[in-house]
Scaffold this active site. Structure first.
Site, mmCIF file in Angstrom:
data_model
loop_
_atom_site.group_PDB
_atom_site.id
_atom_site.type_symbol
_atom_site.label_atom_id
_atom_site.label_comp_id
_atom_site.label_asym_id
_atom_site.label_seq_id
_atom_site.Cartn_x
_atom_site.Cartn_y
_atom_site.Cartn_z
ATOM 1 C CE LYS A 118 -4.584 -0.996 1.770
ATOM 2 N NZ LYS A 118 -5.437 -0.729 2.482
ATOM 3 C CE LYS A 201 -6.245 -8.300 -2.260
ATOM 4 N NZ LYS A 201 -6.167 -7.958 -0.803
ATOM 5 C CE LYS A 204 -12.127 -2.910 0.322
ATOM 6 N NZ LYS A 204 -13.037 -3.289 1.203
HETATM 7 P P1 TYM Z 1 -10.414 -5.695 3.675
HETATM 8 O O1 TYM Z 1 -11.161 -4.715 3.958
HETATM 9 O O2 TYM Z 1 -9.112 -5.540 2.767
HETATM 10 O O3 TYM Z 1 -11.227 -7.105 3.425
HETATM 11 C C1 TYM Z 1 -12.125 -7.670 4.115
HETATM 12 C C2 TYM Z 1 -12.076 -9.007 4.053
HETATM 13 O O4 TYM Z 1 -12.353 -9.547 2.657
HETATM 14 C C3 TYM Z 1 -11.447 -10.532 2.482
HETATM 15 N N1 TYM Z 1 -10.916 -10.495 0.979
HETATM 16 C C4 TYM Z 1 -10.784 -11.413 0.285
HETATM 17 N N2 TYM Z 1 -11.214 -12.706 0.368
HETATM 18 C C5 TYM Z 1 -10.964 -13.412 -0.700
HETATM 19 N N3 TYM Z 1 -10.686 -13.092 -1.949
HETATM 20 C C6 TYM Z 1 -10.423 -11.673 -2.143
HETATM 21 N N4 TYM Z 1 -9.903 -11.042 -3.504
HETATM 22 C C7 TYM Z 1 -10.501 -10.920 -1.139
HETATM 23 N N5 TYM Z 1 -10.235 -9.416 -0.796
HETATM 24 C C8 TYM Z 1 -10.780 -9.173 0.293
HETATM 25 C C9 TYM Z 1 -10.174 -10.066 3.414
HETATM 26 O O5 TYM Z 1 -9.076 -10.964 3.324
HETATM 27 C C10 TYM Z 1 -10.896 -9.469 4.623
HETATM 28 O O6 TYM Z 1 -11.158 -10.828 5.438
HETATM 29 N N6 TYM Z 1 -7.275 -5.353 7.701
HETATM 30 C C11 TYM Z 1 -8.418 -5.938 7.048
HETATM 31 C C12 TYM Z 1 -9.613 -5.389 8.080
HETATM 32 C C13 TYM Z 1 -9.625 -5.487 9.493
HETATM 33 C C14 TYM Z 1 -9.738 -6.695 10.174
HETATM 34 C C15 TYM Z 1 -9.688 -6.431 11.560
HETATM 35 C C16 TYM Z 1 -10.087 -8.036 9.709
HETATM 36 C C17 TYM Z 1 -9.220 -4.612 10.313
HETATM 37 N N7 TYM Z 1 -9.461 -5.067 11.599
HETATM 38 C C18 TYM Z 1 -9.935 -7.484 12.543
HETATM 39 C C19 TYM Z 1 -10.358 -9.044 10.800
HETATM 40 C C20 TYM Z 1 -10.062 -8.856 12.034
HETATM 41 C C21 TYM Z 1 -8.743 -5.647 5.691
HETATM 42 O O7 TYM Z 1 -8.037 -4.765 5.179
HETATM 43 O O8 TYM Z 1 -9.624 -6.143 5.170
#
Ligand code: TYM
Length: 339
Positions: A118, A201, A204
């Site tokens: 990032k 991957k 968004k």
């Molecule tokens: P974020 O917002 O990027 O994504 C949210 C969730 O979606 C999953 N995900 C995917 N799974 C499969 N294939 C994909 N292409 C894909 N893109 C996204 C991510 O693995 C995630 O589970 N750091 C985290 C947010 C967060 C969090 C937490 C998660 C903050 N605090 C505490 C768990 C527990 C994040 O950036 O997710």
């Protein structure tokens, strides 16, 4: 789990930093729903404080947070069963994150691949929040003593760091206070790939909208994106092994399997010998059948933002009831006077 002294409790979060993708749905939200139905206590967050580690337009952030809440509910999360709220409403997350900023080491953060991706080449210009992002994530989880965290594969390293923070805190203060949280990274859709490039991957933040299916896409958009998805000229083989060097084909099979709630081999057996010209329309019909009702329900919920805000407010109050005593005990362990 059985020999842990901690009550089973699930926490997970998604950033309201853009629209929801099929990757978020299959890798995360759909699994949140499964765990809600599985008799766990479940807490699901919209992590708005994580989102602002990169610039967010304030109006867009508000909209995206509500839309994410609408997505949770439309996909089957029930505010009466799961606690649902946006992170900034529960100050204990930020308070515990500060303590964890003092537990985690610079070297740990330096190794985080998400930070490297990032921040890109211009690390000097990244926000300090982006660097300490994983400490806030550890706080999100540990402020509830959560034992299980369902996520996609890309969050694995952050969850290892969460365990490192818990271990170091417990060790430094000579307590057994924070649990070692289990990542729950399971199923066929832990890593949904871009429709344009099977080595990337689905995200968004990808500049190409054709690379992803958005949860708000209508039937025509879904059909068009699947029709144009990158594939290869070979027919579908009999076994998954034969897909090992065909990432785009493997991705579409995985998406089909996750939507149909079957395993990938079963899907492959069903389509063995077929060309993509036959497979894609069927994948498209399945995706529209599963996703359109969610998109329609999201649009309906978004007509009443006050109702969404009320749900988040109630969820935050319930979350605080769990988080507050855990934070108070943490302060006490650290030696902070709370009079
Ligand atoms: P974020 O917002 O990027 O994504 C949210 C969730 O979606 C999953 N995900 C995917 N799974 C499969 N294939 C994909 N292409 C894909 N893109 C996204 C991510 O693995 C995630 O589970 N750091 C985290 C947010 C967060 C969090 C937490 C998660 C903050 N605090 C505490 C768990 C527990 C994040 O950036 O997710």
């Amino acid at each position: 789990m059985s020999d842990s002294p901690f009550t089973p409790r699930v926490f997970s979060g998604i950033q309201p930093s853009g629209g929801l993708t099929l990757g978020n749905y299959l890798g995360a939200i759909k699994r949140f729903v499964d765990m809600q139905e599985d008799d766990f206590e479940t807490i699901y967050c919209m992590v708005d404080m994580h989102a602002i580690t990169v610039w967010q337009d304030p109006e867009a952030l508000r909209h995206q947070t509500r839309e994410l809440a609408a997505g949770y509910i439309a996909a089957g999360l029930d505010p009466a069963k799961s606690i649902m709220f946006n992170q900034s409403q529960v100050a204990e997350h930020a308070q515990l994150a500060w303590i964890f900023n003092c537990v985690a080491r610079m070297g740990w953060m330096n190794r985080m691949t998400q930070f490297k991706d990032k921040a890109g080449k211009n690390r000097e210009n990244a926000s300090v929040g982006l660097f300490t992002y994983p400490a806030l994530m550890a706080a999100d989880i540990l402020v509830y003593h959560a034992t299980h965290v369902p996520v996609g594969d890309d969050q694995k390293q952050h969850l290892e760091l969460t365990r490192d923070v818990a271990t170091k805190f417990n060790h430094d203060f000579g307590v057994d206070f924070f649990p070692l949280t289990e990542p729950v990274i399971e199923g066929v859709a832990t890593r949904v790939m871009s429709l344009r490039d099977g080595s990337k991957k689905m995200s968004k933040s990808d500049p190409s909208d054709m690379s992803r299916i958005n949860m708000t896409d209508d039937a025509d958009a879904i059909a068009k994106k699947i029709r144009k998805a990158k594939t290869d000229p070979e027919p579908l083989p009999a076994t998954l092994d034969e897909l090992s060097d065909r990432p785009e084909a493997r991705n579409l099979i995985n998406i089909y399997a996750a939507l149909a709630e079957e395993d990938a081999q079963t899907v492959l057996t069903q389509f063995e010998g077929k060309q993509f010209g036959d497979f894609k329309p069927q994948l498209s019909d399945l995706a529209v059948a599963k996703l359109s009702p969610i998109a329609d329900e999201m649009a309906r919920l978004m007509n009443d933002p006050a109702e969404i805000d009320a749900i988040l407010g109630k969820g935050a109050a319930r979350a605080r009831e769990i988080a507050h005593p855990i934070l108070a005990r943490t302060y006490d362990i650290v030696g902070m006077i709370q009079s």
